[in-house]
Write a protein that holds these residues in place. Structure first.
Motif, mmCIF file in Angstrom:
data_model
loop_
_atom_site.group_PDB
_atom_site.id
_atom_site.type_symbol
_atom_site.label_atom_id
_atom_site.label_comp_id
_atom_site.label_asym_id
_atom_site.label_seq_id
_atom_site.Cartn_x
_atom_site.Cartn_y
_atom_site.Cartn_z
ATOM 1 N N VAL A 55 35.490 46.420 40.557
ATOM 2 C CA VAL A 55 34.321 45.953 40.756
ATOM 3 C C VAL A 55 34.210 44.469 40.780
ATOM 4 O O VAL A 55 33.818 43.802 41.845
ATOM 5 N N ALA A 56 35.238 43.660 40.133
ATOM 6 C CA ALA A 56 35.274 42.435 39.762
ATOM 7 C C ALA A 56 35.793 41.831 40.925
ATOM 8 O O ALA A 56 35.726 41.033 41.581
ATOM 9 N N GLU A 58 36.100 43.268 43.856
ATOM 10 C CA GLU A 58 35.388 43.469 45.234
ATOM 11 C C GLU A 58 34.408 42.306 45.212
ATOM 12 O O GLU A 58 34.219 41.889 46.157
ATOM 13 N N ARG A 59 33.784 41.893 43.933
ATOM 14 C CA ARG A 59 32.737 40.916 44.067
ATOM 15 C C ARG A 59 33.383 39.650 44.296
ATOM 16 O O ARG A 59 32.469 38.715 44.958
#
Lengths: 290, 196
Positions: A55-56, A58-59
């Protein structure tokens, strides 16, 4: 290794993060390799951390993609970024130079202002001192004038006192044998040249009095007297005389008014309506002694 | 610290004896017993799913051969023996991978990327990130999101995080526990067990 120990020391997390010492890591492996609970926790935690990282990761690109197009769109490529960085560096350098110059100029202006200020302060101080000096001189002059004025006043008062004293002394001095001449009137038919009255007075200035006795009392308001010389010229004229308690008129003269010679004194009575009447004529001769 | 209980030790001795005796069921029992743990150990080193599977198979091959030959002197220490073989196999794999891929000697072995992630890996990755995103969105307190990122991503010290966020260690552990429990619940519901 028991689970309490594992929980208290965060062994699972530290193991997954590679933060356990080698020997402790080996002991924990020997435990969890035959412990389904710990293995399960390890797998779950590992999957969760991987998910967090995904997620990190991707962000992060999302954050880069979300950079608004416009001013910074050119920051996407490395070359463009390098170019932008170079331009930015130049701008920063130019700004630094400008700021430096501005600071230097400001310092110079500040120095100049300080210098002018110091000059003004010096001038003010000088003028202040000059004003103080003038003021001191003025005060000194004022004091001197006051002193002189007081001195003059003192002298004047002294002179006045002296003069008054002299006058007082003069008035106080009794005049010895004052000259008083009692004139006898000339009768009709008598020669004017044959004066019956002779006034002998000193040649030096001397005061003397002439007295004429009125032969009758009239209702005159006052009297006037006129003295003419031997050629009929007017020597003296006076009015407003009042008779004294002895019904006589007196007039004081200074000897300088007369020269040696014959004179005629005429006495007139002035009535209330202003009409004058001759009451008597008195011829006299002045003889001045050396 | 006794890593092997008496009961477990007895079981292990029995398993070893049976394997030496040629009991294939005992060999399967050993594989089932240690497979999950061995996977974790190997994956910590090789960081590759396909490599982990290969190294895991190699580990069990070595372990069973040694047991069959009677090389395991202390059967009650079977767990330690299996871990040791797994670590050595993983390290050996890294060395071979380095040679094969002609990598620089200073390359960090723990960061060798998975050369060919398969379709299942991609699906699992997607599921993990989806579940984690959901969990993060479910967190009502920004502080908890900050805690997870700082602890697991930035790998900051736990005490420092507690100090910064004004948390006790118990509060900290509760946040971690709830997040992982929720992850497990959602992930297992979607994928099954959280294994690779």
């Amino acid at each position: 290794m028991d689970h309490k120990y594992i929980d208290e020391l965060d062994i699972v997390d530290r193991y997954l993060m590679g933060k356990l010492p080698v020997d402790e890591s080996a002991r924990f492996e020997e435990h969890f390799v035959d412990c389904s609970d710990c293995t399960d926790r390890l797998e779950t935690t590992k999957a969760f951390v991987e998910g967090l990282r995904l997620v990190a990761s991707e962000r992060a690109p999302e954050a880069r993609i979300n950079i608004p197009k416009g001013r910074f769109w050119y920051l996407r490529s490395r070359k463009a970024f390098a170019l932008a960085a170079g331009v930015l560096s130049l701008v920063v350098l130019a700004s630094a130079v400008l700021v430096f110059n501005q600071i230097r100029r400001s310092r110079a202006e500040a120095d100049q202002a300080r210098s002018v200020s110091a000059q003004w302060e010096r001038r003010y101080e000088e003028e202040h001192q000059a004003a103080s000096s003038v003021d001191a001189k003025h005060q000194e002059t004022e004091r001197e004038l006051t002193r002189q004025l007081n001195q003059l006043q003192a002298e004047i008062e002294k002179q006045e006192r002296t003069g008054i004293a002299h006058q007082y002394d003069g008035s106080k001095q009794p005049q010895i044998n004052p000259l008083i001449f009692d004139l006898v009137s000339a009768r009709g038919g008598e020669s004017s040249s044959a004066s019956t009255n002779e006034l002998i007075i000193p040649r030096s200035p001397t005061s003397f009095s002439i007295t004429v006795a009125l032969e009758e009392e009239g209702s005159y308001k006052d009297y006037r007297m006129t003295i003419l010389g031997d050629h009929g010229q007017l020597i003296w004229k006076g009015s407003g005389f009042k008779p004294n308690r002895y019904n006589a008129l007196s007039a004081g003269f200074n000897s300088t008014l007369f020269r040696d010679g014959d004179y005629l004194l005429t006495v007139e009575g002035v009535a209330g309506d202003g009409n004058a009447s001759v009451l008597g004529k008195y011829s006299f001769r002045v003889v001045k002694t050396p | 610290m006794n890593l092997v209980s008496t009961n477990s030790g007895t079981e292990l001795v029995e398993l070893v004896r049976r394997i030496i005796a040629g009991d294939s069921a005992a060999e399967d029992a050993v594989v089932q017993r240690y497979r999950q743990g061995i996977t974790v150990i190997i994956d910590q080193i090789v960081r590759s799913q396909s490599a982990t599977e290969d190294v895991s198979q190699e580990t069990f091959r070595i372990v069973l051969e040694k047991i069959r030959r009677g090389d395991l002197r202390q059967p009650e220490r079977l767990s330690g023996f299996v871990c040791s073989v797994a670590r050595n196999a993983a390290i050996d794999y890294i060395r071979r991978a380095r040679r094969l891929e002609n990598r620089e000697e200073n390359c960090d072995a723990e960061h060798i990327p998975d050369p060919a992630p398969n379709q299942l890996d991609e699906i699992l990755k997607q599921e993990k990130s989806r579940v984690v995103r959901q969990i993060i969105n479910e967190l009502k307190i920004e502080r908890d999101r900050d805690l997870l990122n700082r602890y697991y991503i930035a790998e900051q010290d736990k005490d420092r995080i507690c100090e910064d966020l004004h948390l006790t260690r118990t509060q900290f552990n509760n946040v971690i526990y709830r997040a992982i429990a929720r992850f497990k619940e959602l992930y297992v519901r979607r994928v099954g067990r959280p294994e690779r």
